[in-house]
Write an enzyme that holds these catalytic residues in place. Structure first.
Site, short mmCIF file in Angstrom:
data_model
loop_
_atom_site.label_atom_id
_atom_site.label_comp_id
_atom_site.label_asym_id
_atom_site.label_seq_id
_atom_site.Cartn_x
_atom_site.Cartn_y
_atom_site.Cartn_z
N HIS A 135 0.83 -1.21 0.00
CA HIS A 135 0.00 0.00 0.00
C HIS A 135 0.86 1.26 0.00
O HIS A 135 0.52 2.26 -0.60
CB HIS A 135 -0.91 0.02 1.24
CG HIS A 135 -1.86 -1.13 1.29
ND1 HIS A 135 -2.33 -1.68 2.46
CD2 HIS A 135 -2.43 -1.86 0.30
CE1 HIS A 135 -3.15 -2.68 2.18
NE2 HIS A 135 -3.21 -2.81 0.89
N ASP A 186 -6.19 4.78 1.05
CA ASP A 186 -6.46 3.60 0.23
C ASP A 186 -7.74 2.90 0.72
O ASP A 186 -8.44 3.38 1.61
CB ASP A 186 -5.25 2.67 0.13
CG ASP A 186 -4.84 2.08 1.46
OD1 ASP A 186 -5.73 1.72 2.25
OD2 ASP A 186 -3.63 1.97 1.72
#
Length: 434
Positions: free
Chosen positions: A17, A113
């Site tokens: 991520h 995210d």
């Protein structure tokens, strides 16, 4: 003098991520003169890989590490649940940081995210627009239930409930950034942008965004010196990403399959574990992985292959002339890196959305071979040898190589000055600046 526009970026735990978001921040800084601050949640001391990435960020990109969250009260929970809980348990710290950024900078947006949707409420309180960075494919192909992410397959699991929770909150964002590009998934992206799929905010395909930093410690890495001595396009690179691990039995089958394939290979090996995502949060091997390989394997394959523990400079390997294929776990970062460098694939998914990606790559885009799993849940040595030979030498491998070359060209075009992804990012940043 007016302040430079500033973006807050909130990655959920895990290198997969963090890396695309740091690359996005570099684009903001270098191409649009936007400064940014990473707000980094943590479960414990930061892994070495994370320290290196955050420590090498260019000027104008800062980071603030949040106090670590403890899970002593919840031993043995799934990685997906742990990610979401890390965020909810960090919310008061996130609020403090965002308040301080809103007071001290011209804060124009918060980018987070898919796991970070609970932070949207805090941003709304501060009148800061939130954008979700979807770090995977738009995926518009038919997928069998068995190829959906593991947490979605068990409705009793907390990870399933978290998945639903985050999905329902997508509509709260001002926009969704997709790490993909129009020519990779034309129909899917058109459907998403035409709002055929319901209540979604505007979609901005801005990919492929891949790691651009020179891997620290890469230049003198033994594997690159070894690659220099191999014939062009002859080596199969094998890596299961920053978090993937195989079981002991599967590790042995893979070793024996590589040996009997007689193809050259470079294998990033980790010590085995029952859990496929065992090294997700640490991104390293727990013990010496060599001791788990079949007896005599390293001696027997001395001229044929090279085994390196835990890590290799992947971008440098994929862009090397000797690399002819990539056996991958199908994480989206690795997938995009192989597309950008035009390297054909063997799809071997382990966890998260990797099985869905594997379907897109093998059945949809037809740039990957996918080995079959036997009745015991293993990919056997004979199957491995067959697929490896098929990719590196066979007709099917040659056709995959041609298709992948086309995607490589399309990816380069998407991020060129007049490309679709460049225009999409430009549209988004203009919105923020105004």
């Amino acid at each position: 003098m007016t302040q430079k526009p500033h973006v807050a970026i909130f990655p959920s735990p895990g290198m997969g991520h963090l890396i695309p978001l740091t690359e996005l921040a570099k684009k903001f800084a270098l191409n649009y003169d936007l400064s940014s601050t990473f707000i980094v949640p943590s479960i414990g001391p930061p892994p070495e890989a994370q320290k290196k990435v955050l420590g090498s960020l260019p000027e104008g990109i800062n980071y603030i590490s949040l106090p670590p969250v403890s899970f002593d009260d919840l031993p043995g929970i799934r990685a997906e649940t742990q990610i979401s809980l890390t965020i909810t348990r960090s919310l008061s710290s996130v609020r403090d940081v965002l308040k301080s950024l809103a007071a001290s900078t011209r804060l124009v947006a918060l980018v987070l995210d898919l796991f970070g949707t609970d932070v949207i409420d805090i941003a709304s309180e501060l009148s800061v627009p939130s954008y979700i960075a979807s770090l995977s494919t738009g995926c518009g192909i038919s997928v069998h239930g068995r190829d959906l992410p593991d947490p979605i397959q068990d409705r009793k699991d907390d990870a399933y409930k978290w998945f639903l929770h985050h999905s329902k909150r997508h509509s709260l964002a001002e926009g969704i950034l997709l790490n993909s590009f129009v020519d990779l998934e034309p129909e899917t992206i058109k459907a998403l942008q035409d709002q055929e799929l319901g209540n979604l905010p505007p979609i901005y395909p801005v990919g492929p965004i891949i790691y651009s930093g020179s891997s620290i410690g890469a230049s003198g890495h033994e594997c690159l010196q070894w690659m220099d001595d191999q014939p062009n396009g002859s080596v199969l690179y094998i890596s299961f990403g920053s978090g993937g691990t195989l079981s002991f039995e599967q590790l042995n089958e893979l070793a024996m399959g590589l040996e009997i394939s007689e193809q050259k290979f470079l294998w990033v090996v980790r010590s085995p574990d029952k859990s496929a995502s065992a090294s997700y949060f640490s991104a390293t091997s727990n013990t010496d992985p060599y001791s788990f390989l079949p007896k005599g394997f390293l001696d027997r394959t001395k001229g044929q292959g090279l085994v390196v523990p835990s890590w290799a400079p992947q971008i440098q390997v994929l862009s090397h002339g000797s690399t002819g294929g990539f056996l991958t776990h199908c994480g989206w970062n690795s997938t995009l890196e192989s597309i950008v460098h035009g390297v054909p694939l063997i799809a071997w998914p382990l966890y998260a959305e990797q099985k869905t990606n594997a379907v897109l790559l093998s059945a949809g885009l037809k740039v990957a071979l996918r080995p079959e799993v036997d009745g015991n849940g293993l990919v056997g040595r004979e199957e491995i040898a067959k697929v490896v030979k098929g990719l590196m030498q066979g007709e099917e491998g040659a056709a995959i190589r041609r298709r992948m070359k086309g995607l490589k060209e399309a990816a380069a075009k998407a991020v060129s000055e007049e490309g679709s992804s460049t225009k999409s990012l430009h549209e988004l940043v203009s919105k923020w600046k105004n």
